[in-house]
Design a protein around this motif. Structure first.
Motif, PDB file in Angstrom:
ATOM      1  N   GLY A 125     -19.710  63.813  60.859  1.00  0.00           N
ATOM      2  CA  GLY A 125     -20.460  62.962  59.945  1.00  0.00           C
ATOM      3  C   GLY A 125     -21.853  63.463  59.641  1.00  0.00           C
ATOM      4  O   GLY A 125     -22.586  62.842  58.874  1.00  0.00           O
ATOM      5  N   VAL A 126     -22.231  64.592  60.231  1.00  0.00           N
ATOM      6  CA  VAL A 126     -23.581  65.128  60.024  1.00  0.00           C
ATOM      7  C   VAL A 126     -23.579  66.212  58.951  1.00  0.00           C
ATOM      8  O   VAL A 126     -24.419  66.213  58.057  1.00  0.00           O
ATOM      9  CB  VAL A 126     -24.152  65.685  61.345  1.00  0.00           C
ATOM     10  CG1 VAL A 126     -25.499  66.358  61.112  1.00  0.00           C
ATOM     11  CG2 VAL A 126     -24.283  64.575  62.380  1.00  0.00           C
ATOM     12  N   MET A 127     -22.638  67.143  59.051  1.00  0.00           N
ATOM     13  CA  MET A 127     -22.552  68.260  58.105  1.00  0.00           C
ATOM     14  C   MET A 127     -21.691  67.888  56.899  1.00  0.00           C
ATOM     15  O   MET A 127     -20.972  66.883  56.917  1.00  0.00           O
ATOM     16  CB  MET A 127     -21.965  69.492  58.797  1.00  0.00           C
ATOM     17  CG  MET A 127     -22.751  69.961  60.009  1.00  0.00           C
ATOM     18  SD  MET A 127     -24.415  70.501  59.526  1.00  0.00           S
ATOM     19  CE  MET A 127     -25.095  70.985  61.121  1.00  0.00           C
ATOM     20  N   VAL A 128     -21.741  68.728  55.858  1.00  0.00           N
ATOM     21  CA  VAL A 128     -20.887  68.487  54.687  1.00  0.00           C
ATOM     22  C   VAL A 128     -19.423  68.618  55.123  1.00  0.00           C
ATOM     23  O   VAL A 128     -19.110  69.393  56.040  1.00  0.00           O
ATOM     24  CB  VAL A 128     -21.213  69.472  53.536  1.00  0.00           C
ATOM     25  CG1 VAL A 128     -22.597  69.230  53.001  1.00  0.00           C
ATOM     26  CG2 VAL A 128     -21.061  70.920  53.978  1.00  0.00           C
ATOM     27  N   PRO A 129     -18.505  67.873  54.501  1.00  0.00           N
ATOM     28  CA  PRO A 129     -17.120  67.792  54.986  1.00  0.00           C
ATOM     29  C   PRO A 129     -16.413  69.132  55.183  1.00  0.00           C
ATOM     30  O   PRO A 129     -15.753  69.344  56.203  1.00  0.00           O
ATOM     31  CB  PRO A 129     -16.429  66.945  53.916  1.00  0.00           C
ATOM     32  CG  PRO A 129     -17.522  66.074  53.375  1.00  0.00           C
ATOM     33  CD  PRO A 129     -18.752  66.925  53.393  1.00  0.00           C
ATOM     34  N   ALA A 130     -16.516  70.041  54.213  1.00  0.00           N
ATOM     35  CA  ALA A 130     -15.809  71.318  54.319  1.00  0.00           C
ATOM     36  C   ALA A 130     -16.293  72.112  55.529  1.00  0.00           C
ATOM     37  O   ALA A 130     -15.504  72.715  56.258  1.00  0.00           O
ATOM     38  CB  ALA A 130     -15.993  72.125  53.040  1.00  0.00           C
ATOM     39  N   PHE A 131     -17.600  72.092  55.742  1.00  0.00           N
ATOM     40  CA  PHE A 131     -18.209  72.796  56.865  1.00  0.00           C
ATOM     41  C   PHE A 131     -17.773  72.156  58.178  1.00  0.00           C
ATOM     42  O   PHE A 131     -17.357  72.831  59.120  1.00  0.00           O
ATOM     43  CB  PHE A 131     -19.737  72.731  56.712  1.00  0.00           C
ATOM     44  CG  PHE A 131     -20.506  73.602  57.661  1.00  0.00           C
ATOM     45  CD1 PHE A 131     -21.007  74.825  57.250  1.00  0.00           C
ATOM     46  CD2 PHE A 131     -20.745  73.203  58.967  1.00  0.00           C
ATOM     47  CE1 PHE A 131     -21.731  75.636  58.117  1.00  0.00           C
ATOM     48  CE2 PHE A 131     -21.457  73.996  59.843  1.00  0.00           C
ATOM     49  CZ  PHE A 131     -21.951  75.218  59.418  1.00  0.00           C
ATOM     50  N   GLU A 132     -17.850  70.837  58.220  1.00  0.00           N
ATOM     51  CA  GLU A 132     -17.510  70.090  59.440  1.00  0.00           C
ATOM     52  C   GLU A 132     -16.051  70.293  59.835  1.00  0.00           C
ATOM     53  O   GLU A 132     -15.737  70.466  61.020  1.00  0.00           O
ATOM     54  CB  GLU A 132     -17.782  68.609  59.207  1.00  0.00           C
ATOM     55  CG  GLU A 132     -17.413  67.704  60.359  1.00  0.00           C
ATOM     56  CD  GLU A 132     -17.626  66.247  60.018  1.00  0.00           C
ATOM     57  OE1 GLU A 132     -16.636  65.579  59.701  1.00  0.00           O
ATOM     58  OE2 GLU A 132     -18.783  65.798  60.052  1.00  0.00           O
ATOM     59  N   GLY A 189     -23.098  77.839  49.230  1.00  0.00           N
ATOM     60  CA  GLY A 189     -22.567  79.195  49.174  1.00  0.00           C
ATOM     61  C   GLY A 189     -21.406  79.357  50.132  1.00  0.00           C
ATOM     62  O   GLY A 189     -20.656  78.406  50.393  1.00  0.00           O
ATOM     63  N   TRP A 190     -21.253  80.564  50.671  1.00  0.00           N
ATOM     64  CA  TRP A 190     -20.186  80.868  51.620  1.00  0.00           C
ATOM     65  C   TRP A 190     -20.762  80.949  53.025  1.00  0.00           C
ATOM     66  O   TRP A 190     -21.754  81.641  53.262  1.00  0.00           O
ATOM     67  CB  TRP A 190     -19.514  82.201  51.275  1.00  0.00           C
ATOM     68  CG  TRP A 190     -18.740  82.164  49.996  1.00  0.00           C
ATOM     69  CD1 TRP A 190     -19.144  82.616  48.775  1.00  0.00           C
ATOM     70  CD2 TRP A 190     -17.410  81.661  49.815  1.00  0.00           C
ATOM     71  NE1 TRP A 190     -18.168  82.410  47.836  1.00  0.00           N
ATOM     72  CE2 TRP A 190     -17.084  81.837  48.447  1.00  0.00           C
ATOM     73  CE3 TRP A 190     -16.470  81.080  50.662  1.00  0.00           C
ATOM     74  CZ2 TRP A 190     -15.859  81.454  47.914  1.00  0.00           C
ATOM     75  CZ3 TRP A 190     -15.242  80.701  50.139  1.00  0.00           C
ATOM     76  CH2 TRP A 190     -14.946  80.886  48.778  1.00  0.00           C
ATOM     77  N   HIS A 191     -20.138  80.258  53.975  1.00  0.00           N
ATOM     78  CA  HIS A 191     -20.595  80.232  55.364  1.00  0.00           C
ATOM     79  C   HIS A 191     -19.578  80.913  56.266  1.00  0.00           C
ATOM     80  O   HIS A 191     -18.370  80.711  56.112  1.00  0.00           O
ATOM     81  CB  HIS A 191     -20.767  78.792  55.875  1.00  0.00           C
ATOM     82  CG  HIS A 191     -21.642  77.935  55.026  1.00  0.00           C
ATOM     83  ND1 HIS A 191     -22.948  77.641  55.336  1.00  0.00           N
ATOM     84  CD2 HIS A 191     -21.373  77.289  53.858  1.00  0.00           C
ATOM     85  CE1 HIS A 191     -23.451  76.841  54.413  1.00  0.00           C
ATOM     86  NE2 HIS A 191     -22.517  76.622  53.501  1.00  0.00           N
ATOM     87  N   VAL A 192     -20.071  81.681  57.222  1.00  0.00           N
ATOM     88  CA  VAL A 192     -19.243  82.196  58.316  1.00  0.00           C
ATOM     89  C   VAL A 192     -19.754  81.505  59.581  1.00  0.00           C
ATOM     90  O   VAL A 192     -20.943  81.599  59.917  1.00  0.00           O
ATOM     91  CB  VAL A 192     -19.364  83.724  58.446  1.00  0.00           C
ATOM     92  CG1 VAL A 192     -18.562  84.221  59.657  1.00  0.00           C
ATOM     93  CG2 VAL A 192     -18.886  84.410  57.170  1.00  0.00           C
ATOM     94  N   PRO A 213     -14.669  82.691  55.768  1.00  0.00           N
ATOM     95  CA  PRO A 213     -15.731  82.097  54.947  1.00  0.00           C
ATOM     96  C   PRO A 213     -15.366  80.711  54.436  1.00  0.00           C
ATOM     97  O   PRO A 213     -14.232  80.472  54.023  1.00  0.00           O
ATOM     98  CB  PRO A 213     -15.879  83.099  53.792  1.00  0.00           C
ATOM     99  CG  PRO A 213     -15.407  84.391  54.365  1.00  0.00           C
ATOM    100  CD  PRO A 213     -14.277  84.026  55.295  1.00  0.00           C
ATOM    101  N   VAL A 214     -16.318  79.808  54.491  1.00  0.00           N
ATOM    102  CA  VAL A 214     -16.142  78.423  54.058  1.00  0.00           C
ATOM    103  C   VAL A 214     -17.094  78.167  52.890  1.00  0.00           C
ATOM    104  O   VAL A 214     -18.292  78.449  52.992  1.00  0.00           O
ATOM    105  CB  VAL A 214     -16.474  77.435  55.195  1.00  0.00           C
ATOM    106  CG1 VAL A 214     -16.237  76.004  54.743  1.00  0.00           C
ATOM    107  CG2 VAL A 214     -15.670  77.752  56.439  1.00  0.00           C
TER     108      VAL A 214
END
Length: 323
Positions: free
Chosen positions: A242-249, A269-272, A263-264
């Protein structure tokens, strides 16, 4: 005779105007004597419809989901119309003085000191001062009606609270906190598909590099990440759901300790990602969360009773759905 011809002409002109009006804005429903236009329904459903465009690609499924969203929005508007009739009959409309007090409270809570600042805040939410006051007055009036017709039925017992706490402890004990780091490859919101794909390829290369034996993820993040946490080695600390954006979480909580993600994509942008550690969450004692649980249960029961109340009003009313 002339008078009759004049009346007929007026009637024809009026019918033509009505026909043109229907072409411009269809009638979605008639609630007793009140009309709900299709444009009102579309406006109410606009946020969900906007998300639908990017979430569902298949035309038939998109059409079915659009119809479902419009029906849900129409049902909400019908309920509001029925409640508005009750508000008028019972004389429960919020007064100008009550509205002014509520607006002052909103300004104080948001540290707003002048009208221009207030207008900018409302504009960012899609309101003018006039439309916001109308929205707020309607909300306050409905709350008055709910307090009279619904609130007396809402009871929360000690047994309800203990059952809610049992469910709360089960959910909390099954969950965890994760300590994660990430490397960000930024993507401009206005980037072309080619630029998005180029950033994706760069992120794929960084993920591959991060998985090599002996590679220090924190050092790689310091050197290559384009996010504000780069100086800290991409460290995000511990966080719960519930803290981070849904895709990241979603990805962060699916990773095992020491695992590096593919990569997400988020709006940044794109996160690793790499999860450094997972740990159980301490469950707060009953007395500490009792008031919060009571408030939550009251809200849930109030929503349920409001739905029942609206259904009772609808059964007694003349409601013709044309959508």
């Amino acid at each position: 005779m002339k008078k009759r011809i004049g009346t007929m002409v007026a009637a024809l002109l009026l019918s033509g105007a009505v026909a043109r009006a229907e072409m411009v804005d269809r009638v979605a429903a008639v609630v007793n004597r009140d009309v709900i236009a299709l444009s009102e329904v579309e406006k109410r459903a606009a946020p969900e419809l906007a998300r639908l465009g990017s979430a569902v690609r298949e035309p038939q499924k998109r059409a079915e989901e659009r119809a479902r969203l419009l029906k849900a929005a129409l049902d909400t508007l019908i309920g509001e119309k029925l409640m508005e009739e009750q508000i008028r009959e019972l004389g429960l409309a919020a007064t100008d003085a009550e509205l002014d007090t509520a607006v002052s409270d909103v300004k104080r809570q948001n540290n707003i000191t002048d009208d221009a600042q207030f207008e900018r805040l409302l504009s960012g939410e899609g309101f003018t001062v006039k439309s916001y006051k109308e929205f707020l007055r309607n909300q306050m009036s409905r709350m008055k009606l709910v307090q009279i017709k619904v609130s007396p039925k809402v009871k929360v017992s000690e047994e309800d609270l203990k059952a809610a706490y049992t469910q709360y402890t089960k959910m909390e004990s099954e969950d965890a906190e994760v300590h994660a780091r990430h490397i960000l490859v930024q993507v401009d919101p206005k980037a072309t598909p080619q630029q998005v794909e180029a950033a994706h390829k760069k992120a794929l290369g960084l993920a591959e590099e991060a998985r090599k034996p002996g590679v220090d993820f924190a050092g790689l993040a310091k050197a290559k990440s384009e996010g504000p946490s780069a100086a800290d080695g991409g460290d995000l600390g511990f966080f719960r759901r519930g803290v981070m954006v849904p895709a990241f979480e979603k990805v962060a909580f699916a990773l095992k300790e020491g695992e590096v993600s593919e990569p997400v994509r988020t709006q940044f942008g794109w996160h690793v990602l790499k999860v450094e550690e997972r740990r159980a969450v301490d469950v707060a004692p009953f007395e500490q969360v009792k008031n919060e649980l009571e408030t939550r249960l009251k809200m849930q029961k109030t929503e349920k009773f409001v739905e029942q109340y609206v259904q009772e009003l609808r059964q007694k009313a003349s409601v013709e759905v044309k959508l």
